[in-house]
Design a protein around this motif. Structure first.
Motif, short mmCIF file in Angstrom:
data_model
loop_
_atom_site.label_atom_id
_atom_site.label_comp_id
_atom_site.label_asym_id
_atom_site.label_seq_id
_atom_site.Cartn_x
_atom_site.Cartn_y
_atom_site.Cartn_z
N GLN A 105 48.44 36.23 36.87
CA GLN A 105 47.26 35.84 37.63
C GLN A 105 46.85 34.40 37.37
OE1 GLN A 105 44.90 39.63 36.63
NE2 GLN A 105 44.11 39.07 38.63
N TYR A 130 42.83 34.70 38.36
CA TYR A 130 42.20 35.09 37.10
C TYR A 130 40.74 34.68 37.05
CZ TYR A 130 41.74 36.15 32.18
OH TYR A 130 41.33 36.70 30.99
N ASN A 131 40.44 33.50 37.59
CA ASN A 131 39.04 33.04 37.65
C ASN A 131 39.01 31.72 38.40
OD1 ASN A 131 36.28 33.23 37.26
ND2 ASN A 131 36.49 33.80 35.11
N ARG A 173 36.56 35.86 39.16
CA ARG A 173 37.16 37.13 38.76
C ARG A 173 36.48 38.34 39.41
NH1 ARG A 173 40.19 39.82 38.89
NH2 ARG A 173 41.23 41.23 37.47
#
Length: 462
Positions: free
Chosen positions: A318, A335-336, A438
């Motif tokens: 990710q 992931y973010n 996320r």
């Protein structure tokens, strides 16, 4: 961890009860559902729960003792009383660190800190027995729990520290008390709790106040606010850069994708200058690579050690992970997201696409406070700069991004609706970047698109 209850009581400044000297703790737990016989359970109070309410469950599961900040009736386990259980957890981790004598590397920054931690671990673990925290278990609970999972025979601990509000670093840094502090960069992330970029730089560099005697600092030199704040606290920080014109001994630049889908980079250190390939792509990874090279040098490792370590890595699924399916490269970077990492990823995706179509599937960047509207509008201007074939967007700031972009965008609330809209584009080659904070679960969009491309590659059509 290998401490007796008596040693733990002394670490926490309390008296040891009878029998504590003969009770060795297996592991520290903060979730009663995971407690096993011999574990020490900390009653942590959060916004939506209070660990004291689950102390009986932990005791029934075999906890050797309970650390609590208030009395609990009818508990079949000894209680160690403290004023603040979260602070006590940090004190215990610091005590365990001192007992082991391991060298600790603390990694923080607005973007790239988990990647740097994983990359550095891959490099140094070839030479040292090394511990690290799992993924981004980096807050006031995750950091000490990670340190307490480290063993006495692991001579190097690499620990990530994540902050989101003023005062966080003051709580985390003394727990870590690092021998080497790494600050990757600063940008407009977590502004809701940190104010502005100057506030972010000030908060991050607070870590440097807690360096151990003789400790060193590795600092991103491409960020003047960060570099200048660091210079106020340490005499000779080691700088690194993602630009080849920087005045530093450690720099890396992204040279493009190799034929096998790996990234080509140039890395210069005092040990040498040359090209290497690695299992990741993008200019932002060049910055991470330079950072790891600088940190590894401080730990006595060479450029060759860095090259060998990063070549042995497996890409995080990710974190800018490229999944190629019959002409379409899907970049899962879900992931973010914050403004710095978002801009880096969008520009790198454009570079990878070249003259081919670029499709962006993006979501809101959370925790930006009062600057959220302006920063999402700025994101729109970044999108306009890279001229995507289409922008799909999920989140409350659609209109802000659209205002900055000045072009046509499509809402993407659900993966299935996105997939239908994707089919309408009839794109057979190009790059698709999927990224967002996320909590938006943007990986669902990447997964549904990859499944569709896989089916097409196997002759199943669109």
């Amino acid at each position: 961890m290998n401490l007796t209850l008596a040693e733990i009581a002394r670490c926490l400044g309390t008296l040891a009860d009878e029998g504590f000297e003969n009770t060795v703790v297996t592991e520290v737990k903060t979730d009663s559902r995971t407690v096993e016989p011999g574990d020490l359970f900390f009653c942590i109070a959060g916004e939506n729960y209070d660990g004291h309410e689950f102390a009986a469950q932990a005791a029934a599961s075999g906890a050797c003792a309970i650390v609590a900040s208030r009395m609990i009736d009818k508990l079949d386990a000894p209680i160690i009383m403290v004023r603040d259980t979260k602070a006590a957890l940090g004190r215990l981790a610091a005590c365990w660190h001192d007992t082991c004598g391991a060298k600790l590397v603390a990694v923080t920054g607005t973007a790239g800190k988990t990647t740097v931690k994983e990359m550095l671990h891959a490099v140094v673990s070839r030479k040292f027995a090394t511990a690290k925290n799992y993924r981004n278990f980096n807050n006031q609970i995750g950091l000490p729990v990670s340190m307490l999972k480290a063993s006495a025979d692991q001579e190097l601990w690499i620990m990530e520290l994540g902050i989101s509000r003023l005062g966080d670093m003051e709580e985390l840094a003394p727990v870590a008390s690092p021998d080497l502090a790494i600050i990757t960069n600063v940008g407009p992330g977590h502004l809701e709790g940190l104010g502005d970029e100057a506030g972010v730089a000030s908060a991050k560099t607070t870590l440097l106040r807690y360096l151990r005697q003789g400790g060193r600092a590795v600092i991103g030199k491409d960020y003047p606010l960060l570099w200048n704040a660091a210079l106020e606290l340490v005499d000779a920080p080691v700088g690194f850069s993602g630009r080849d014109d920087a005045d530093t001994d450690f720099f890396a630049v992204f040279l493009g994708a190799a034929s096998d889908g790996r990234g080509r980079f140039r890395l210069r250190t005092p040990d040498g200058d040359g090209e290497l390939t690695a299992p990741f792509l993008g200019a932002h990874y060049a910055e991470n690579l330079a950072c790891v090279a600088a940190a590894a040098h401080c730990l006595g490792l060479s450029r060759d050690d860095v090259v060998e370590g990063v070549n042995a890595m497996t890409a995080d699924p990710q974190r800018f992970c490229c999944k190629i399916g019959k002409g379409i490269t899907v970049i899962d970077d879900t992931y973010n997201a914050n403004p710095l990492s978002m801009a880096q990823s969008v520009r790198t995706a454009r570079e990878m696409a070249g003259e081919k179509p670029l499709v962006l599937v993006l979501g809101d960047m959370r925790e930006l406070g009062k600057e959220a509207m302006a920063l999402h509008e700025e994101l729109g201007r970044v999108l306009r700069e890279v001229a995507p074939a289409m922008v799909f967007y999920k989140g409350d700031h659609f209109l802000d991004v659209e205002r900055g972009f000045g072009g046509y965008m499509r809402e993407a609330d659900k993966p299935e609706a996105f997939l239908e809209a994707w089919r309408e584009l009839c794109i057979t080659e190009g790059v698709v970047l999927v990224k967002g904070s996320r909590s938006l679960k943007m990986e669902q969009f990447a997964n549904v698109l990859c499944r569709t491309l896989d089916a097409r590659a196997q002759g199943g059509g669109l």
